[in-house]
Design an enzyme around this catalytic site. Structure first.
Site: not given
Length: 241
Positions: A16-18, A194
């Site tokens: 995941d990025l954000d 996250d």
């Protein structure tokens, strides 16, 4: 590092990025402020008296809800949903269809530029370079950050972001497509994210292994236990050696 399930051999890592590789919340707060100023200026160029309106969430939310009611599939594409929201809002202010199209498209471009206007620390680049040397990396994101602009696109073999074609996590769609693209079994993919719902639950539901990495404490709580939990991304190195 805390293990909750047995870790099996894996052949690729997805991220995941954000709020996993960087803290996204302050970026979005700053972007929202810039967007209000931009929208005020842009709409005033069309003759709209911006003093009569506050072009923040309170103005755009009803149009967003209208777009979703008309086209529920757009919930999977946050960029297109935003663009259509701007379009309907502009029409309500008296812009023509052509003007509203141009306004909405340029506003979305500006939004993506601003939400991608940050620099990752060199430590993150160094670690992604290290991981890339070990196995394929894939980005799986519900958001629309420009990975080229923030300098991380080069680390990923594949990049899937939610869209009309790729359903939002926690749907298994992007996990399945990742495994198909890499020609691996779901259990051979280790997903790092996250959010207890979108990342951990979504990946486990797709048959993948999972790492819960919630350094900024904004992800939703766990619905199911991950394979393991990390306090920081660098701890990944310990399971690769």
């Amino acid at each position: 590092m805390r293990f909750y399930r047995r870790l099996h051999p894996f052949h690729a890592i997805s991220f995941d990025l954000d709020d996993t590789l960087y803290s996204n919340q302050p970026i979005m707060v700053a972007t929202d402020k810039k967007m209000v100023a931009y929208l005020n200026k842009s709409l005033s160029d069309y003759g709209i008296n911006s003093q009569l309106y506050s072009f923040d969430f309170s103005f755009w939310t009803p149009f967003r809800q209208q777009v979703i009611a008309q086209s529920p599939e757009l919930q999977h594409d946050v960029g297109l949903l935003r663009e259509k929201t701007y379009y309907l809002g502009a029409l309500s202010l008296g812009l023509t269809s052509v003007e509203a199209d141009i306004f909405a498209a340029t506003a979305l471009v500006y939004f993506i530029e601003q939400r991608s206007n940050f620099i990752l620390p060199q430590q993150t680049h160094d670690f992604l370079t290290f991981l890339k040397g070990k196995m394929p990396l894939v980005a799986i994101s519900n958001g629309n950050v420009d990975t080229q602009k923030i300098g991380i696109a080069k680390y990923f073999t594949e990049h899937f972001h939610a869209s009309i074609a790729n359903k939002l996590k926690p749907d298994r769609d992007m996990f399945d497509k990742t495994c198909a693209a890499l020609q691996i079994c779901p259990e051979q993919l280790l997903h790092v994210g996250d959010c207890g719902k979108n990342d951990v639950f979504g990946a486990i539901n797709a048959g993948c292994q999972t790492v819960w990495l919630n350094p900024y404490k904004v992800g939703k709580p766990l619905k199911v236990l991950p394979t393991l939990a990390l306090d920081n991304i660098e701890q990944l190195a310990k399971i690769l050696t």
